[in-house]
Design an enzyme around this catalytic site. Sequence first.
Site, short mmCIF file in Angstrom:
data_model
loop_
_atom_site.label_atom_id
_atom_site.label_comp_id
_atom_site.label_asym_id
_atom_site.label_seq_id
_atom_site.Cartn_x
_atom_site.Cartn_y
_atom_site.Cartn_z
N LEU A 11 0.87 -1.18 0.00
CA LEU A 11 0.00 0.00 0.00
C LEU A 11 0.90 1.22 0.00
O LEU A 11 1.93 1.24 0.70
CB LEU A 11 -0.91 0.02 1.24
CG LEU A 11 -2.02 -1.03 1.31
CD1 LEU A 11 -2.76 -0.91 2.63
CD2 LEU A 11 -2.99 -0.90 0.16
N ASP A 12 0.55 2.25 -0.76
CA ASP A 12 1.42 3.42 -0.80
C ASP A 12 1.39 4.15 0.53
O ASP A 12 0.57 3.87 1.41
CB ASP A 12 1.03 4.35 -1.96
CG ASP A 12 -0.40 4.85 -1.87
OD1 ASP A 12 -1.10 4.79 -2.89
OD2 ASP A 12 -0.82 5.27 -0.79
N VAL A 13 2.26 5.11 0.68
CA VAL A 13 2.48 5.75 1.98
C VAL A 13 1.25 6.49 2.46
O VAL A 13 1.02 6.64 3.67
CB VAL A 13 3.70 6.70 1.87
CG1 VAL A 13 3.38 7.89 0.97
CG2 VAL A 13 4.13 7.19 3.25
#
Length: 1056
Positions: A919-921
């Site tokens: 999952l992106d930041v």
Amino acid sequence: MIMGLTGDSKGQLLSQLAELVKEISGSPECRNSCKKMHGNLVRRIKLLSPLFEELRDGNEESVMKIEEIKGFELLKSALDSTKELLQSINEGSKLYQALQKDQIAYKFQQMTEAIEAALNEIPYDNLDISEEVQEQIELVHAQFRRAKARPDSPDLQLEHDLAVAQKEKDPDPAVLRRLSDKLQLRTIGDLTKESVAFHELVIASGGDPGRRFEEMTSLLKKLKDYVLTENPEADTSESEKGLMKHRSPVIPDDFRCPISLELMKDPVIVSTGQTYERSCIQKWLDAGHKTCPKTQQTLSHTALTPNYVLKSLIALWCESNGVELPKNQGTCRSRKPGSSASDCDRTAIIALLEKLANGNSEQQRAAAGELRLLAKRNADNRVCIAEAGAIPLLVELLSSTDPRTQEHAVTALLNLSINDNNKGAIVNAGAIPDIVDVLKNGSMEARENAAATLFSLSVIDENKVAIGAAGAIPALIKLLCEGSPRGKKDAATAIFNLSIYQGNKARAVRAGIVPPLMRLLKDAGGGMVDEALAILAILASHQEGKVAIGQADPIPVLLEVIRTGSPRNRENATAILWSLCTGNLEQLKIAKEFGAEEALKDLSESGTDRAKRKAGSILELLQRLEVKEDPPVASSQQPAGLSQNKGKMAALSSLHHVSATLSLLGLAKPSLSATPFRRLPPVTSSSLQFNIKFAPPSPKPKPPPNLKPDAVLDSDSPPDGPFFIPWIVRGEDGNLKLQAHPPASFINALADAKTQKPKKKVDKEVKKKKEVSSVGSAGIEPPAPPPKLSKAARRFYNENFRDPPQRLSKVLAAAGVASRRGSEELIFNGKVTVNGSVCDAPQTRVDPSKDIIYVNGNRLPKKLPPKVYLALNKPKGYICSSGEKEFRSVLDLFEDYLKTWDKINPGSPKPRLFTVGRLDVATTGLIIVTNDGDFAQKLSHPSSNLTKEYIATIDGEVRKRHLIAISEGTEVEGILCIPDSVELLPKQPDLSRPRIRIVVHEGRNHEVRELVKNAGLEIHSLKRVRIGGFRLPADLGLGKHVELKQSDLRAIGWKS
């Protein structure tokens, strides 16, 4: 007496009848469940038209007799009633008519009987009509007679579908399709008209259409969901679109403000129940009027309640009729949080604050009540009211002598405290002492709302200290004893939250919290068992709380909860019991007397993870108690010397038993069987004892005269008869258990063990002669060589005690080094060595317990760690890898978990954790963390077709075209990605931004963000809530994790 009609009177009556027949014949086609009855009645009446046309055009000078007049007047009355019935059927609610079909069918039957009776009174033979017309009228009369005797048969399919749709929560789409077709509710425009008709029905019934209200509301919602799902683009029917082009829509009277007669933009309800445009009624009230403009009734208060139902109906009407939606609707709901209130709202709030500050007691009470309602309505109102400076004024009203004003003030503060920023403003205004005073001395409703306010404020840790120091806990305990069910729950939740702070635990115990909690715990029907157990569990961790609970005789009721309670209650009851029994022998004995062992054994198998750990700890304490109460026979009944000798014999026999077992399996080392055992030190009192009684030993043969008395103990001959050794091992669940055979790991360790000092190699013949000479000098026969085992015996050992060699890539994946494919790449790149040599073949068979394996210079442990599967609620600001130093990694959230690994899993190496996918930041929500490379490869591979559900919160307004654009997909990394489903979620009171549920299965990088961006929308926040069949637990906090059970893994699609 009137004998007849002539001239104008006759022509007027006949013209009225002809006009009635014409109007009924020209009535629009019925498009609901009454279509058949409506059509049959209209068709029969239409056949009467030739009669009245011929009579009207006939001899105007002829006199109509009294018998003829009576029949025609009866017919006119029946046709008037029929016209009204048909008009109500066409314009009324279709759902209401379907649910009331029996009553409507009865009305149609009444109309048929009335027309037939009127026709029966008309003497056709005396009328001046042609034979053809007379035959046609007689035929029509015969049709009415048959319809009177044989009513229309009911629509059984419709009745069945209505019953199914009402009963089932999610009816079959086929049922909803049939209902939609039968009721002609196929488009959004049809549903809009139905909503308006339903609203008119509510108004006509005085606000309550009866018991059918909930049924109609539920059916309308299900049909609306079905239409939006099956035919979202069908806003209006084609005929309606054509009509809309040629006419301007007429605004329904109920949508107009009674003051301005304009379409209402922000409808609000006054105390009399009438609805007005907000700006218009506000001007009316500001002018000093105290009455309702429409009914002239005196207003009991000046609070304005938004009419959201009517507002949504107006929006639907505008959309279906091509009218532009009203702008600047005057409520905070349509604005972004943080924006200023509209002029109308700002003016109204300032006016209310002026009344709070300078008004009389009645004005203050009314203003506080209006602010209470405004603050409850939505999140933006709370921001607007706080920014206007209402909090200090409301805090001052907490000390008002008027109970109602005090109640309004504390409830308004409760509603405002829902906003986190407002919590600090309320505390800074010095509200806590005044709220505690209301809790002590206010009315019951004010006390309950004060308790809820304290709970809301105590969410912030520093407020827990201030609230406890202000003396709130004794007042909360009093409310817990005296309040209503809702008040008790408010008090309990506040006490629980405050007791998280250590100092408040002592305050609660000293204030006498334990006896009321025990009463609530014993009253299963009171609905407070959950809250009582939760508070007792948190108090039991404090020494004073532990003592107070122990004095209340809690163990019987705790064991009853452990046997029959819910999983969470059983967990809390076990935690309380563990706190009481730890370090308290008396409580442990009481628990044993009440049968705690059986209940705890059951809990250790079927409870939650925490409950299993607590139950295992208590069972271990009960086992130690048994050892103390019943010590071994050797230490209590035998002389010291004999006991010591028997201890030596038992130790030697135990080792000999192990040696014999290893010899039988062909595992014993030569040195182990040939070397005599050394004398063991005596067993001391500190050694672990077992309550095991041994049978008296058999008589021993006398030793040779050249041996000392103690030499028997130094020999390696076992005692006669079988001998069993108790082994304490830790099972896979982490709990200790007792078994009669050594664990396989111990046997493997003995088999692979090497002597401490390697001996020099000597010739086999010389070594054999030395052994024979040394043994012969002692008078002992030389030991027999280990027997040769059959293939079946060796196969049994390999299958039960040894792990077969496995592929190197599989071993690396199982060790958590990388996925199977990643491990193969490491091998191909020469990063893996086996027994000192570089291995470049993934299919090489290795045994981790024997072979020395290095990966990137780090040695692979001999014992592989157990498989770990964790679900993490990822917070914002964390990345799913550890390569970038500017961001924190989600693996940092597992530091505490790995610190306690050795304690929970002794002897097992720590796992190397990594995430399954990424999952992106900026994205939050569900992500799987494991050390199983096969598992990660399976879930990450596109062939798994795992669906992933995301909730995207959007900045701005979401329209149908946006949803269509998202559902059409977009190109990501050169591949067209189309989501499985896209849905606009219903609005929630405290969430001003719209939310979209998006389900995908591709798993491309930033796929969901690209889909939303391509539709012209901007994401405010993105959260993943589901992977496959596993959904993120609602109670799992950010940064927290939970271990996945076998059922959870199966839901994801993994079979371990």
